[in-house]
Design a protein around this motif. Structure first.
Motif, PDB file in Angstrom:
ATOM      1  N   ILE A 130       0.758  -1.158   0.084  1.00 56.68           N
ATOM      2  CA  ILE A 130       0.250   0.026  -0.002  1.00 56.68           C
ATOM      3  C   ILE A 130       0.781   1.149   0.096  1.00 56.68           C
ATOM      4  O   ILE A 130       1.519   1.374   0.846  1.00 56.68           O
ATOM      5  CB  ILE A 130      -0.938   0.041   1.234  1.00 56.68           C
TER       6      ILE A 130
ATOM      7  N   CYS B  99      -2.588  11.851   3.440  1.00 49.47           N
ATOM      8  CA  CYS B  99      -3.497  11.595   2.465  1.00 49.47           C
ATOM      9  C   CYS B  99      -4.787  11.241   3.333  1.00 49.47           C
ATOM     10  O   CYS B  99      -4.874  10.360   4.205  1.00 49.47           O
ATOM     11  CB  CYS B  99      -2.951  10.473   1.532  1.00 49.47           C
TER      12      CYS B  99
ATOM     13  N   TYR C 271      -6.429   3.013   5.978  1.00 47.03           N
ATOM     14  CA  TYR C 271      -5.606   2.568   7.428  1.00 47.03           C
ATOM     15  C   TYR C 271      -6.895   2.075   8.341  1.00 47.03           C
ATOM     16  O   TYR C 271      -6.952   0.949   8.835  1.00 47.03           O
ATOM     17  CB  TYR C 271      -4.829   3.492   7.951  1.00 47.03           C
TER      18      TYR C 271
ATOM     19  N   ILE D  15      -3.062   7.825  -5.053  1.00 47.50           N
ATOM     20  CA  ILE D  15      -2.977   7.275  -3.629  1.00 47.50           C
ATOM     21  C   ILE D  15      -4.146   7.489  -2.885  1.00 47.50           C
ATOM     22  O   ILE D  15      -4.938   8.267  -3.115  1.00 47.50           O
ATOM     23  CB  ILE D  15      -1.624   7.939  -2.699  1.00 47.50           C
ATOM     24  N   PRO D  16      -4.487   6.389  -1.775  1.00 50.58           N
ATOM     25  CA  PRO D  16      -3.736   5.339  -1.662  1.00 50.58           C
ATOM     26  C   PRO D  16      -3.641   4.274  -2.890  1.00 50.58           C
ATOM     27  O   PRO D  16      -4.612   4.366  -3.736  1.00 50.58           O
ATOM     28  CB  PRO D  16      -4.160   4.668  -0.493  1.00 50.58           C
TER      29      PRO D  16
ATOM     30  N   TRP E  90       3.055  -1.259   4.384  1.00 48.42           N
ATOM     31  CA  TRP E  90       2.736   0.185   4.173  1.00 48.42           C
ATOM     32  C   TRP E  90       4.068   0.982   3.258  1.00 48.42           C
ATOM     33  O   TRP E  90       5.079   1.058   4.204  1.00 48.42           O
ATOM     34  CB  TRP E  90       2.332   0.920   5.232  1.00 48.42           C
TER      35      TRP E  90
ATOM     36  N   CYS F  48      -5.622   7.567   2.354  1.00 47.79           N
ATOM     37  CA  CYS F  48      -5.020   6.617   2.942  1.00 47.79           C
ATOM     38  C   CYS F  48      -5.344   6.469   4.386  1.00 47.79           C
ATOM     39  O   CYS F  48      -5.205   5.137   4.815  1.00 47.79           O
ATOM     40  CB  CYS F  48      -3.339   7.192   2.739  1.00 47.79           C
TER      41      CYS F  48
ATOM     42  N   PHE G 299       1.347   5.074   0.480  1.00 45.72           N
ATOM     43  CA  PHE G 299       0.488   6.136   1.145  1.00 45.72           C
ATOM     44  C   PHE G 299       1.385   7.462   1.601  1.00 45.72           C
ATOM     45  O   PHE G 299       2.543   7.294   1.735  1.00 45.72           O
ATOM     46  CB  PHE G 299       0.004   5.385   2.504  1.00 45.72           C
TER      47      PHE G 299
END
Length: 194
Positions: free
Chosen positions: A56, A62, A69, A161-162, A85, A65, A58
Motif C-alpha cells: 500500500i 492523505c 488504514y 494514492i492510496p 505500507w 490513505c 500512502f
C-alpha cells in the motif's frame, strides 16, 4: 489550400500505419506488474506476517490513505495477510518530513500508528498525519522515500494514492487506486490476494 489538403491526406494515411494511442498504452495489469517488479526497491512498514502480501503506497497527509488504514484494522494479522505500507511524499510540503519521521523512528510501526491514530490531531497544527515532522531528513531516509516515489513514477502513476498492488490467486498483478468504496469491495479485494 493544397498544402492543408495534402497534410490532411498524409495524416489520414498515417492513421492506417500507426497503432492508435490506446493500443500502446499499458493495461492496469501491466502497470501493476511493473510496480511489483520494482517493489523490492521500496522501503515498507509491515503489519502482520504472512504469505499473502498487500503493498500500500500512502502519503502521511492523505485522508483517503487514512480511511484505508482505518478500514483495514479488522484485517491486521488475519488470514495469513501481510500489509506493507510504503510511504511516499507527494501531497504537501510536510509529507517528506512526516514520512521521514516515520522511517527514522526507533519503531517505524509505532511511528506509523502515531501518524494514523492521531490523524488531524498533531500538535504542530499542520493538516494531515498526526506525527510531528522530522526536523532533519537524513540522507539515507530521503533516498528511501525518493525510491518509494520512483516505483510509482516508473509505472507512470504518481498522484494516485492510496495505491494498493498485489498478486491475485491466478498469479496476475493487480492494483487498486483509492480506498474501496464499501466493506464488500475491500473484502472481495483481500479475498483475491494470492
Amino acid at each position: 489550400m493544397k498544402r492543408i489538403l495534402f497534410l490532411l491526406m498524409l495524416l489520414a494515411s498515417l492513421a492506417w500505419v500507426l497503432p492508435p494511442v490506446w493500443a500502446t498504452s499499458p493495461s492496469t495489469e501491466q502497470l501493476a506488474a511493473s510496480m511489483l517488479d520494482h517493489i523490492h526497491e521500496a522501503t515498507a512498514i509491515s503489519e502482520g506476517r504472512g504469505k499473502r502480501v498487500v503493498n500500500i503506497f500512502f502519503d502521511p497527509n492523505c485522508p483517503y490513505c487514512h480511511k484505508l488504514y482505518n478500514d483495514l484494522r479488522p484485517w491486521v494479522g488475519k488470514d495469513n495477510l501481510e500489509l506493507r505500507w510504503i510511504p511516499v511524499a507527494i501531497l504537501t510540503p510536510s509529507s517528506m518530513t512526516k514520512a521521514a519521521a516515520i522511517l527514522q523512528a526507533p519503531s517505524r510501526l509505532q511511528a506509523f500508528y502515531k501518524n494514523e491514530n492521531d490523524y488531524d490531531f498533531n500538535p504542530s497544527g499542520s493538516p494531515g498525519g498526526g506525527i510531528d515532522p522530522a526536523k532533519v531528513v537524513e540522507p539515507q531516509t530521503r533516498k528511501a522515500i525518493d525510491a518509494n516515489d520512483a516505483v510509482l513514477k516508473r509505472a507512470g502513476i504518481y498522484y494516485a494514492i492510496p495505491l494498493v498492488v498485489f498478486r491475485n490467486k491466478a498469479g496476475r498483478a493487480e492494483l487498486s487506486i483509492g480506498a474501496p468504496q464499501s466493506d464488500k469491495q475491500l473484502k472481495d479485494m483481500l479475498a483475491s490476494v494470492e
